[in-house]
Design a protein around this motif. Structure first.
Motif, short mmCIF file in Angstrom:
data_model
loop_
_atom_site.label_atom_id
_atom_site.label_comp_id
_atom_site.label_asym_id
_atom_site.label_seq_id
_atom_site.Cartn_x
_atom_site.Cartn_y
_atom_site.Cartn_z
N TYR A 191 0.84 -1.20 0.00
CA TYR A 191 0.00 0.00 0.00
C TYR A 191 0.87 1.25 0.00
N ALA A 192 0.25 2.42 -0.16
CA ALA A 192 0.97 3.69 -0.21
C ALA A 192 1.79 3.89 1.06
N GLY A 193 3.04 4.28 0.88
CA GLY A 193 3.93 4.48 2.02
C GLY A 193 4.56 3.20 2.53
N GLY A 194 4.13 2.07 2.01
CA GLY A 194 4.63 0.78 2.47
C GLY A 194 5.76 0.27 1.60
N GLU A 240 9.66 6.93 -7.81
CA GLU A 240 9.14 7.05 -9.18
C GLU A 240 7.68 7.52 -9.15
N PRO A 241 7.44 8.80 -9.50
CA PRO A 241 6.08 9.33 -9.49
C PRO A 241 5.32 9.12 -10.81
N GLU A 278 -6.81 13.31 -7.65
CA GLU A 278 -6.16 14.21 -6.68
C GLU A 278 -4.71 14.37 -7.13
N ASN A 279 -4.40 15.51 -7.71
CA ASN A 279 -3.06 15.67 -8.30
C ASN A 279 -2.18 16.70 -7.60
N ALA A 280 -2.48 17.03 -6.34
CA ALA A 280 -1.71 18.06 -5.65
C ALA A 280 -0.82 17.51 -4.54
N TRP A 281 -0.69 16.18 -4.44
CA TRP A 281 0.02 15.60 -3.30
C TRP A 281 1.50 15.95 -3.27
N PHE A 334 0.88 8.81 -2.68
CA PHE A 334 -0.44 9.45 -2.78
C PHE A 334 -0.61 10.09 -4.16
N HIS A 335 0.48 10.63 -4.69
CA HIS A 335 0.44 11.22 -6.04
C HIS A 335 0.12 10.14 -7.08
N LEU A 336 0.78 9.00 -6.97
CA LEU A 336 0.49 7.90 -7.90
C LEU A 336 -0.98 7.51 -7.83
N TYR A 337 -1.48 7.32 -6.62
CA TYR A 337 -2.87 6.91 -6.45
C TYR A 337 -3.82 7.96 -7.02
N GLY A 338 -3.53 9.22 -6.72
CA GLY A 338 -4.44 10.28 -7.13
C GLY A 338 -4.40 10.62 -8.60
#
Length: 254
Positions: A11-14, A49-50, A119-122, A162-166
């Motif tokens: 998951y994100a951050g993991g 890698e974003p 969501e593209n501002a992370w 979070f950027h990748l997800y958003g």
């Protein structure tokens, strides 16, 4: 039972270490292979890698290299939250690049494409916005989030993920052919609307199944044993069906 390799995405951050206990709790026919994302764990020195295209190129190469000479053996993918989107993209990328798909795709804690929001501002938002999102998920203790050294260490990774997800966008593609199994936490706000899980059904021509567990977004940790038992049972059924099909398709001796 034909061996199956299960590649796992965090998951994100993991990082890959969230799956460190899985290999010891699965049967011998199942090999758990956590995938290492850039910028963390064993790949800490690699830049984060974003960009989706480069991340999928990187990880698809890792899977092909891991399969090696066993490139025709069955493999499966499991990803949680952001990892679910990565696993989904990898399934399509491998079909396009090597002509093979996973026999089974597991997606946990992740709404279907039609339920994703942009969501593209992370990468540029205030730090407190990122911390507030971590607090909302409840996985990171308040004590750690109050620790300046810890926050500075995790912030780049969390922003990147979070950027990748958003910024993920669904693309028009033919559905996958293999089985797709989705997993959700009964109190997870992200997937409490079961339609957000059932929406994955249209992404495959194969079998579809949904399983729910007590807990919130991180049932992958809180219900690890139950989740792993369910995944193993699901993969076992896939393996048995494949073995039966192979026997039926064998030509009779002349």
């Amino acid at each position: 039972m034909q061996p199956i390799r299960l590649f796992c995405l965090p998951y994100a951050g993991g990082a890959a270490h969230i799956y460190r206990d899985w290999p010891r709790d699965v049967p011998a026919w199942l090999t758990v292979t956590p995938l290492h994302l850039p910028g963390r764990g064993l790949r800490l020195r690699d830049p984060l890698e974003p960009r989706w295209d480069r991340l999928i190129d990187d990880l698809a190469g890792s899977i092909v290299a891991s399969l090696g000479h066993a490139s025709d053996s069955p493999f499966a993918l499991y990803g949680h939250s952001l990892g679910g989107l990565i696993a989904f993209e990898l399934a399509h990328a491998l079909r396009e690049r090597i002509g093979r798909e996973p026999v089974w795709l597991g997606i946990g804690g992740c709404p279907a494409p039609a339920f994703q929001t942009v969501e593209n501002a992370w990468l540029t938002c205030p730090e407190q916005t990122v911390i507030a999102e971590l607090e909302r998920f409840g996985q990171t203790s308040p004590e750690l989030l109050a620790n300046r050294e810890f926050v500075e260490m995790i912030l780049p990774v969390v922003r990147n993920d979070f950027h990748l997800y958003g910024t993920w966008r669904a693309r028009p593609r033919a559905p996958l052919a293999g089985a797709l199994h989705v997993f959700g936490g009964r109190t997870d706000p992200a997937t409490q609307d079961l339609a957000s899980l059932d929406g994955w059904r249209s992404e495959t021509f194969g079998a579809f199944e949904r399983s729910l567990f007590d807990g919130g977004h991180f049932f992958i940790d809180a219900q690890r044993r139950a989740l792993l038992d369910t995944i193993t049972s699901s993969l076992n059924l896939i393996g048995l069906l494949r073995s039966r099909r192979d026997r039926i398709e064998q030509p009779f001796p002349a």
